[in-house]
Scaffold this motif. Structure first.
Motif, PDB file in Angstrom:
ATOM      1  N   ASP A 131       0.927  -1.318  -0.120  1.00  0.00           N
ATOM      2  CA  ASP A 131      -0.049   0.359   0.467  1.00  0.00           C
ATOM      3  C   ASP A 131       0.611   1.467  -0.483  1.00  0.00           C
ATOM      4  O   ASP A 131       0.413   1.996  -0.354  1.00  0.00           O
ATOM      5  CB  ASP A 131      -0.613   0.097   1.168  1.00  0.00           C
ATOM      6  N   THR A 132       1.860   0.958   0.052  1.00  0.00           N
ATOM      7  CA  THR A 132       3.018   2.169  -0.011  1.00  0.00           C
ATOM      8  C   THR A 132       3.984   2.645  -0.411  1.00  0.00           C
ATOM      9  O   THR A 132       5.372   2.783  -0.504  1.00  0.00           O
ATOM     10  CB  THR A 132       3.686   2.706   1.918  1.00  0.00           C
ATOM     11  N   ALA A 133       4.036   1.607  -1.730  1.00  0.00           N
ATOM     12  CA  ALA A 133       4.640   1.752  -2.577  1.00  0.00           C
ATOM     13  C   ALA A 133       4.885   3.193  -3.088  1.00  0.00           C
ATOM     14  O   ALA A 133       3.973   3.182  -3.410  1.00  0.00           O
ATOM     15  CB  ALA A 133       4.818   0.421  -3.487  1.00  0.00           C
ATOM     16  N   GLY A 134       6.053   3.737  -3.989  1.00  0.00           N
ATOM     17  CA  GLY A 134       6.328   4.613  -4.521  1.00  0.00           C
ATOM     18  C   GLY A 134       6.928   5.561  -3.339  1.00  0.00           C
ATOM     19  O   GLY A 134       7.069   6.941  -3.517  1.00  0.00           O
ATOM     20  N   ILE A 135       6.615   5.652  -1.320  1.00  0.00           N
ATOM     21  CA  ILE A 135       6.976   5.747  -0.954  1.00  0.00           C
ATOM     22  C   ILE A 135       7.664   5.422   0.101  1.00  0.00           C
ATOM     23  O   ILE A 135       7.803   4.639   1.070  1.00  0.00           O
ATOM     24  CB  ILE A 135       5.585   6.503   0.285  1.00  0.00           C
ATOM     25  N   THR A 136       8.994   6.547   0.501  1.00  0.00           N
ATOM     26  CA  THR A 136       9.433   6.212   1.326  1.00  0.00           C
ATOM     27  C   THR A 136       9.647   7.050   2.540  1.00  0.00           C
ATOM     28  O   THR A 136       9.346   8.288   2.541  1.00  0.00           O
ATOM     29  CB  THR A 136      11.855   6.730   0.558  1.00  0.00           C
ATOM     30  N   THR A 137      10.513   6.425   3.950  1.00  0.00           N
ATOM     31  CA  THR A 137       9.847   7.542   4.955  1.00  0.00           C
ATOM     32  C   THR A 137      11.347   6.697   5.622  1.00  0.00           C
ATOM     33  O   THR A 137      11.914   6.547   5.416  1.00  0.00           O
ATOM     34  CB  THR A 137       9.152   5.998   5.671  1.00  0.00           C
ATOM     35  N   ARG A 138      11.749   8.420   6.218  1.00  0.00           N
ATOM     36  CA  ARG A 138      13.048   8.723   6.468  1.00  0.00           C
ATOM     37  C   ARG A 138      12.965   8.459   8.237  1.00  0.00           C
ATOM     38  O   ARG A 138      11.634   9.284   8.547  1.00  0.00           O
ATOM     39  CB  ARG A 138      13.647   9.902   6.445  1.00  0.00           C
ATOM     40  N   ALA A 139      13.436   7.146   8.707  1.00  0.00           N
ATOM     41  CA  ALA A 139      13.731   7.712  10.363  1.00  0.00           C
ATOM     42  C   ALA A 139      14.944   8.291  10.815  1.00  0.00           C
ATOM     43  O   ALA A 139      15.668   7.839   9.932  1.00  0.00           O
ATOM     44  CB  ALA A 139      14.023   6.449  10.664  1.00  0.00           C
ATOM     45  N   LEU A 140      14.231   8.932  11.980  1.00  0.00           N
ATOM     46  CA  LEU A 140      15.433   9.351  12.829  1.00  0.00           C
ATOM     47  C   LEU A 140      15.474   9.824  14.470  1.00  0.00           C
ATOM     48  O   LEU A 140      14.033   8.901  14.510  1.00  0.00           O
ATOM     49  CB  LEU A 140      15.331  11.238  12.345  1.00  0.00           C
ATOM     50  N   GLY A 141      16.447   8.899  14.919  1.00  0.00           N
ATOM     51  CA  GLY A 141      16.114   8.793  16.423  1.00  0.00           C
ATOM     52  C   GLY A 141      16.671   9.156  16.987  1.00  0.00           C
ATOM     53  O   GLY A 141      18.074   9.692  16.340  1.00  0.00           O
ATOM     54  N   TYR A 142      16.539   9.721  18.427  1.00  0.00           N
ATOM     55  CA  TYR A 142      17.503  11.045  19.305  1.00  0.00           C
ATOM     56  C   TYR A 142      17.428   9.674  20.201  1.00  0.00           C
ATOM     57  O   TYR A 142      16.322   9.653  21.027  1.00  0.00           O
ATOM     58  CB  TYR A 142      17.074  11.933  19.265  1.00  0.00           C
ATOM     59  N   GLY A 143      18.104   9.552  21.089  1.00  0.00           N
ATOM     60  CA  GLY A 143      18.644   9.558  22.303  1.00  0.00           C
ATOM     61  C   GLY A 143      18.941  10.518  24.138  1.00  0.00           C
ATOM     62  O   GLY A 143      20.146  10.951  23.600  1.00  0.00           O
ATOM     63  N   ILE A 161       9.395  10.920   8.456  1.00  0.00           N
ATOM     64  CA  ILE A 161       9.122  11.512   7.787  1.00  0.00           C
ATOM     65  C   ILE A 161       8.885  11.194   5.914  1.00  0.00           C
ATOM     66  O   ILE A 161       9.775  10.554   5.097  1.00  0.00           O
ATOM     67  CB  ILE A 161      10.433  12.376   6.770  1.00  0.00           C
ATOM     68  N   PRO A 162       7.539  10.811   5.950  1.00  0.00           N
ATOM     69  CA  PRO A 162       7.163  10.495   4.688  1.00  0.00           C
ATOM     70  C   PRO A 162       7.851  10.769   3.827  1.00  0.00           C
ATOM     71  O   PRO A 162       7.201  11.903   3.871  1.00  0.00           O
ATOM     72  CB  PRO A 162       6.417   9.071   5.120  1.00  0.00           C
ATOM     73  N   TYR A 163       8.423  10.842   2.378  1.00  0.00           N
ATOM     74  CA  TYR A 163       7.849  11.317   1.114  1.00  0.00           C
ATOM     75  C   TYR A 163       7.894  10.054   0.072  1.00  0.00           C
ATOM     76  O   TYR A 163       8.272   8.961  -0.161  1.00  0.00           O
ATOM     77  CB  TYR A 163       9.147  11.828   0.829  1.00  0.00           C
ATOM     78  N   PRO A 164       7.343  11.066  -1.099  1.00  0.00           N
ATOM     79  CA  PRO A 164       7.539  10.179  -2.740  1.00  0.00           C
ATOM     80  C   PRO A 164       8.835  10.428  -2.924  1.00  0.00           C
ATOM     81  O   PRO A 164       9.283  10.459  -3.132  1.00  0.00           O
ATOM     82  CB  PRO A 164       6.918  10.623  -3.123  1.00  0.00           C
ATOM     83  N   ASP A 165       8.887   9.162  -3.972  1.00  0.00           N
ATOM     84  CA  ASP A 165      10.585   8.217  -4.517  1.00  0.00           C
ATOM     85  C   ASP A 165      10.397   9.364  -5.017  1.00  0.00           C
ATOM     86  O   ASP A 165      12.177   9.659  -5.202  1.00  0.00           O
ATOM     87  CB  ASP A 165       9.908   6.896  -5.209  1.00  0.00           C
ATOM     88  N   ASP A 166       9.970  10.001  -5.896  1.00  0.00           N
ATOM     89  CA  ASP A 166      10.415  11.574  -6.265  1.00  0.00           C
ATOM     90  C   ASP A 166      10.647  12.892  -6.101  1.00  0.00           C
ATOM     91  O   ASP A 166      10.949  13.887  -6.699  1.00  0.00           O
ATOM     92  CB  ASP A 166       9.480  11.284  -8.699  1.00  0.00           C
ATOM     93  N   ALA A 167      10.829  13.132  -4.637  1.00  0.00           N
ATOM     94  CA  ALA A 167      10.186  13.842  -4.187  1.00  0.00           C
ATOM     95  C   ALA A 167      11.991  15.226  -4.216  1.00  0.00           C
ATOM     96  O   ALA A 167      13.098  14.634  -4.726  1.00  0.00           O
ATOM     97  CB  ALA A 167      10.574  14.064  -2.271  1.00  0.00           C
ATOM     98  N   ASP A 168      11.453  16.219  -4.151  1.00  0.00           N
ATOM     99  CA  ASP A 168      12.882  16.554  -4.207  1.00  0.00           C
ATOM    100  C   ASP A 168      14.095  16.442  -3.559  1.00  0.00           C
ATOM    101  O   ASP A 168      14.051  16.495  -2.142  1.00  0.00           O
ATOM    102  CB  ASP A 168      12.113  18.480  -4.421  1.00  0.00           C
TER     103      ASP A 168
END
Length: 189
Positions: A131-143, A161-168
């Motif tokens: 269902d989320t094909a074409g969307i990449t999610t950047r995960a950031l973690g902080y401890g 941070i989800p973003y379309p694969d063709d995002a700037d």
């Protein structure tokens, strides 16, 4: 040292905090429903409510304390679909907080020495599927290790941070810098 009573975090205009409990879920769903009513798409409304309720259950299962979202319209500001969650983390007996963060991610963890002590940070990108094909999610973690504790406790913030694969790429990097900037405001209270 004075006893700690929590933390503070400065958020950009248009952001809200929701406790991950039943009241917080109701507040978030009510705000989501009001926004969907403005858009006038009942099918999207139902899908988003189902997704939000499922996500809330996952947050409860991971014992997340609070979530932060840019969810209010502010003139002149465009909001990206990002979120920030916080939860307590306790390393097992005999392990240090920072050393146990590897159990939360496969990404490399960097340590930054700051005025408030060492902060751990990690980042990864995961392509979507099904269902989320074409969307990449950047995960950031902080401890953030709890000062003056037994060295096993602290807070973990997880940003998505989800973003379309063709995002700037500049937009994705800008969103990453925004989250980093928010986290730079973290202080124990």
């Amino acid at each position: 040292m004075t006893a700690l009573s929590g933390f503070r975090l400065l958020l950009p205009p248009g952001w809200s905090r929701y406790r991950v409990d039943e009241d917080g879920r109701k507040q978030f769903i009510a705000k989501l429903a009001a926004r969907m009513k403005q858009i006038g798409d009942p099918e999207l409304d139902v899908r988003l409510r189902m997704l939000a309720n499922a996500q809330w259950r996952r947050l409860e299962q991971t014992r997340t304390h609070s979530v932060y979202f840019p969810d209010r319209e502010i003139d002149g500001l465009a909001h990206l679909p990002l979120s920030l969650a916080v939860r307590q983390h306790v390393a097992p007996a005999g392990a240090a907080f920072a050393d146990d963060l590897g159990s939360l991610t496969r990404a490399a963890i960097e340590t930054y020495d700051t005025a408030i002590g060492p902060i751990q940070r990690w980042q990864s990108d995961k392509p979507g599927s099904d269902d989320t094909a074409g969307i990449t999610t950047r995960a950031l973690g902080y401890g953030f290790a709890l000062p003056g504790s037994d060295g096993r406790r602290g807070l973990v913030f997880l940003a998505s941070i989800p973003y379309p694969d063709d995002a700037d790429p500049a937009i994705v990097e800008g969103a990453t810098e925004l989250v980093d900037s928010i986290m730079e405001t973290f202080r124990w209270r």
